[in-house]
Design a protein around this motif. Structure first.
Motif, PDB file in Angstrom:
ATOM      1  N   GLN A 205       0.822  -1.214   0.000  1.00 20.29           N
ATOM      2  CA  GLN A 205       0.000   0.000   0.000  1.00 20.29           C
ATOM      3  C   GLN A 205       0.854   1.262   0.000  1.00 20.29           C
ATOM      4  O   GLN A 205       0.468   2.285  -0.575  1.00 20.29           O
ATOM      5  CB  GLN A 205      -0.925   0.000   1.221  1.00 20.29           C
ATOM      6  CG  GLN A 205      -2.158  -0.873   1.074  1.00 20.29           C
ATOM      7  CD  GLN A 205      -3.060  -0.790   2.284  1.00 20.29           C
ATOM      8  OE1 GLN A 205      -2.617  -1.033   3.408  1.00 20.29           O
ATOM      9  NE2 GLN A 205      -4.305  -0.435   2.060  1.00 20.29           N
ATOM     10  N   LEU A 206       1.998   1.192   0.626  1.00 16.64           N
ATOM     11  CA  LEU A 206       2.865   2.369   0.716  1.00 16.64           C
ATOM     12  C   LEU A 206       3.470   2.753  -0.626  1.00 16.64           C
ATOM     13  O   LEU A 206       3.989   3.865  -0.773  1.00 16.64           O
ATOM     14  CB  LEU A 206       3.986   2.102   1.734  1.00 16.64           C
ATOM     15  CG  LEU A 206       3.520   1.758   3.169  1.00 16.64           C
ATOM     16  CD1 LEU A 206       4.705   1.446   4.051  1.00 16.64           C
ATOM     17  CD2 LEU A 206       2.689   2.907   3.742  1.00 16.64           C
ATOM     18  N   GLN A 207       3.441   1.868  -1.610  1.00 14.59           N
ATOM     19  CA  GLN A 207       4.031   2.145  -2.922  1.00 14.59           C
ATOM     20  C   GLN A 207       3.041   2.781  -3.894  1.00 14.59           C
ATOM     21  O   GLN A 207       3.368   2.979  -5.058  1.00 14.59           O
ATOM     22  CB  GLN A 207       4.586   0.835  -3.508  1.00 14.59           C
ATOM     23  CG  GLN A 207       5.602   0.155  -2.614  1.00 14.59           C
ATOM     24  CD  GLN A 207       6.159  -1.114  -3.227  1.00 14.59           C
ATOM     25  OE1 GLN A 207       6.102  -1.312  -4.427  1.00 14.59           O
ATOM     26  NE2 GLN A 207       6.729  -1.976  -2.374  1.00 14.59           N
ATOM     27  N   LEU A 211      -4.832   4.470  -3.187  1.00 16.73           N
ATOM     28  CA  LEU A 211      -5.309   3.087  -3.198  1.00 16.73           C
ATOM     29  C   LEU A 211      -6.604   3.003  -2.403  1.00 16.73           C
ATOM     30  O   LEU A 211      -6.634   3.340  -1.213  1.00 16.73           O
ATOM     31  CB  LEU A 211      -4.267   2.138  -2.602  1.00 16.73           C
ATOM     32  CG  LEU A 211      -4.639   0.645  -2.578  1.00 16.73           C
ATOM     33  CD1 LEU A 211      -4.843   0.125  -3.986  1.00 16.73           C
ATOM     34  CD2 LEU A 211      -3.576  -0.175  -1.851  1.00 16.73           C
ATOM     35  N   GLU A 212      -7.654   2.575  -3.053  1.00 13.18           N
ATOM     36  CA  GLU A 212      -8.977   2.507  -2.433  1.00 13.18           C
ATOM     37  C   GLU A 212      -9.525   1.093  -2.589  1.00 13.18           C
ATOM     38  O   GLU A 212      -9.520   0.531  -3.694  1.00 13.18           O
ATOM     39  CB  GLU A 212      -9.924   3.506  -3.088  1.00 13.18           C
ATOM     40  CG  GLU A 212     -11.319   3.519  -2.473  1.00 13.18           C
ATOM     41  CD  GLU A 212     -12.240   4.514  -3.162  1.00 13.18           C
ATOM     42  OE1 GLU A 212     -13.400   4.636  -2.749  1.00 13.18           O
ATOM     43  OE2 GLU A 212     -11.779   5.154  -4.143  1.00 13.18           O
ATOM     44  N   LEU A 213      -9.965   0.473  -1.494  1.00 13.90           N
ATOM     45  CA  LEU A 213     -10.536  -0.865  -1.503  1.00 13.90           C
ATOM     46  C   LEU A 213     -12.038  -0.762  -1.285  1.00 13.90           C
ATOM     47  O   LEU A 213     -12.497  -0.130  -0.313  1.00 13.90           O
ATOM     48  CB  LEU A 213      -9.920  -1.745  -0.406  1.00 13.90           C
ATOM     49  CG  LEU A 213      -8.536  -2.338  -0.718  1.00 13.90           C
ATOM     50  CD1 LEU A 213      -7.449  -1.302  -0.526  1.00 13.90           C
ATOM     51  CD2 LEU A 213      -8.254  -3.547   0.166  1.00 13.90           C
ATOM     52  N   ILE A 214     -12.807  -1.374  -2.171  1.00 13.90           N
ATOM     53  CA  ILE A 214     -14.265  -1.286  -2.141  1.00 13.90           C
ATOM     54  C   ILE A 214     -14.829  -2.695  -2.182  1.00 13.90           C
ATOM     55  O   ILE A 214     -14.414  -3.519  -2.998  1.00 13.90           O
ATOM     56  CB  ILE A 214     -14.799  -0.466  -3.337  1.00 13.90           C
ATOM     57  CG1 ILE A 214     -14.158   0.917  -3.370  1.00 13.90           C
ATOM     58  CG2 ILE A 214     -16.321  -0.371  -3.300  1.00 13.90           C
ATOM     59  CD1 ILE A 214     -14.518   1.726  -4.591  1.00 13.90           C
ATOM     60  N   GLN A 215     -15.776  -2.976  -1.281  1.00 11.10           N
ATOM     61  CA  GLN A 215     -16.461  -4.257  -1.304  1.00 11.10           C
ATOM     62  C   GLN A 215     -17.664  -4.171  -2.235  1.00 11.10           C
ATOM     63  O   GLN A 215     -18.456  -3.237  -2.160  1.00 11.10           O
ATOM     64  CB  GLN A 215     -16.920  -4.666   0.093  1.00 11.10           C
ATOM     65  CG  GLN A 215     -17.625  -6.019   0.120  1.00 11.10           C
ATOM     66  CD  GLN A 215     -18.390  -6.253   1.396  1.00 11.10           C
ATOM     67  OE1 GLN A 215     -18.399  -5.390   2.283  1.00 11.10           O
ATOM     68  NE2 GLN A 215     -19.063  -7.392   1.493  1.00 11.10           N
TER      69      GLN A 215
END
Length: 534
Positions: A205-207, A211-215
């Motif tokens: 994630q740090l790279q 970054l967005e995570l969606i269910q």
């Protein structure tokens, strides 16, 4: 020093002569070790050709008894370095296609999913660019994994793929609520095998800048779910990548065959790429088996002892062939042994063909319904010696039969005692003139003057009368089919079919038109075929 005649050999003959000379001087090494020959000439293809003649044929037989492998000469170090730069050019972010360079700064969308069942585990990834370009990946995991672990593996591999492509803004969609909530931090991770995977996701994630995570619901993730199930079911032996785009010109597909592994694949890999099994016992067995096979025009053939090369078939092709021979246009529902013999003489081969042919004949519904239950003859058999082909004929009149087209009620049958060749003609009434015309037209004009004709032995014709009576009024129309099936079926008394006894070769079956064997490919040139027959 070479002889004066040897200096005038062509290049392939000189190379083969070099191997023969080395074999004679280093016989103990040829017999004890695997010999690797580095050459830029197609020496292996020349020695494996089925139509070799002269000294090359003799040398090919001598070299075939040893384990000799032919490999191309190794490239120079400079060429290896150049090839390496070409290979890594595709995976370097600085050398991505212009389309990806221009879109790497925009937000990409990635769908991930993992699946696990009793057959294994797999992951599916769909990476979509803002312009509509899609990159799909299917990977089968080598080790067993739970559904949650497979979901994490899909997310990790997808993030690594996006990072290597230079993507820094990404929106991830998945249907696993547990994984997404654990990555976001809403749920605690208590399972030890998931803690290390979560730490890897945190490092990735740090790279990314964004970054967005969606269910999402499972219905909105059906495509990537199907890819994951495809990998977990074992239908792909290794991962493949499919690039699709809305523009037909930009579509590029790379896929692997989903046909299951069969007995041919290890032999093909050994002959073409020299790939060996992991175990030494399997390696030795494969090396011995591969000496009986050869690859011609990218098709595997088995070397035959007394005939042409036999085309090797996969299980699906063998099943179609057995179906055509057994109950096709010219089939006569023969037994398993005759069925395998027909396939073998037609130019085909596969592993366990005798067992599969016997099982196929036993499972045939029509054979079980209509096969006779008593196979013993009603009377004792008497041996009859025929001195040569077409010297002794048995002839009889069968009738009255059901009235057929043209009022025909009788059949005049003649059988050669040596080749078992059968001739049948239908008549309204059988007179003296008809009998003389039958003998002149079908026996004397075709096979010469016979030595003896037996006309008082009617017992062998009783079975023919029964079969013709069962056809009712259509027995005249069924005569050509019945004759063809009889003439192309192996007889237990001679070990060959009547067709092969008369013409010296087996008849071409309809399957060889759509699935050509080696003899049909060679005979496609009519001019060459006619010259060879003369």
């Amino acid at each position: 020093m070479p002889l004066d005649t040897e200096t005038r050999y062509i290049m392939m003959e000189k190379l083969a002569l070099t191997l023969i000379t080395s074999k004679k001087k280093l016989r103990q090494y040829f017999e004890s070790y695997t010999i690797i020959v580095y050459t830029d000439y197609p020496l292996k293809q020349v020695l494996n050709k089925p139509d070799l003649s002269g000294r090359l044929s003799k040398w090919a037989i001598e070299l075939g008894t040893y384990d000799i492998r032919f490999l191309p000469r190794k490239a120079k170090k400079g060429q290896v370095l150049a090839d390496f730069l070409v290979e890594i050019q595709y995976f370097t972010p600085d050398t991505l296609p212009e389309l990806l360079k221009s879109e790497a700064k925009w937000v990409w969308t990635m769908h991930t999913n993992g699946a696990s069942n009793s057959q294994g585990a797999g992951i599916g990834i769909v990476l979509e660019a803002p312009s509509g370009l899609k990159i799909e990946e299917v990977i089968r995991l080598k080790q067993f994994a739970t559904n949650n672990k497979a979901e994490y593996e899909a997310l990790i591999y997808g993030l690594e793929l996006a990072r290597d492509m230079g993507i820094r803004r990404l929106k991830v969609r998945g249907d696993s609520k547990l994984m997404i909530e654990q990555v976001v931090g809403n749920f605690d991770t208590k399972a030890p095998h998931l803690t290390s995977l979560l730490q890897k996701v945190t490092e990735l994630q740090l790279q990314f800048h964004q970054l967005e995570l969606i269910q999402v619901l499972r219905e909105q993730n059906q495509k990537v779910d199907a890819l994951a199930k495809l990998a977990s079911a074992g239908e792909c032996s290794r991962h493949f990548v499919i690039y699709t785009s809305q523009s037909p010109k930009a579509s590029e597909v790379f896929s692997t065959s989903s046909e299951p592994e069969c007995w041919m694949d290890p032999i093909i890999r050994y002959l073409s790429k020299f790939e060996l099994p992991a175990h030494a016992k399997d390696t030795k067995l494969l090396c011995l088996q591969a000496q009986c096979y050869s690859i011609i025009h990218e098709t595997l053939y088995r070397k035959s002892f007394n005939g042409p090369y036999l085309r090797c078939l996969r299980p699906s092709e063998a099943k179609k062939l057995l179906e055509e021979i057994h109950e096709g246009a010219c089939g006569n529902h023969t037994g398993g042994r005759s069925l395998a013999h027909k396939a073998l003489t037609a130019g085909y081969y596969w592993s366990y063909m005798m067992t599969e042919a016997r099982d196929y004949a036993r499972k045939c519904d029509k054979c079980q319904r209509f096969a006779p239950t008593i196979h013993q003859p009603a009377q004792a058999l008497h041996s009859i010696i025929a001195p040569w082909p077409f010297a002794k004929w048995g002839m009889d009149v069968v009738g009255e039969l059901p009235r057929a087209a043209g009022g025909k009620q009788y059949a005049l049958i003649a059988i050669d005692y040596f080749t078992k060749w059968v001739i049948v003609e239908a008549y309204v009434t059988v007179s003296k003139t008809d009998t003389m015309s039958f003998v002149w037209k079908h026996i004397i004009c075709q096979f010469g003057i016979p030595w003896e004709i037996v006309i008082d032995n009617g017992t062998p014709f009783q079975n023919a009368k029964k079969n013709l009576e069962d056809k009712k009024g259509a027995w005249v129309k069924e005569l050509p089919k019945v004759l063809w099936a009889y003439r192309t079926t192996k007889r237990s008394s001679t070990g060959k079919s009547p067709y092969a006894m008369v013409y010296g070769t087996e008849a071409v079956i309809p399957t060889e038109v759509g699935l050509p064997s080696l003899r049909t490919e060679i005979a496609s040139d009519l001019t060459t075929n006619n010259i060879q027959l003369m």
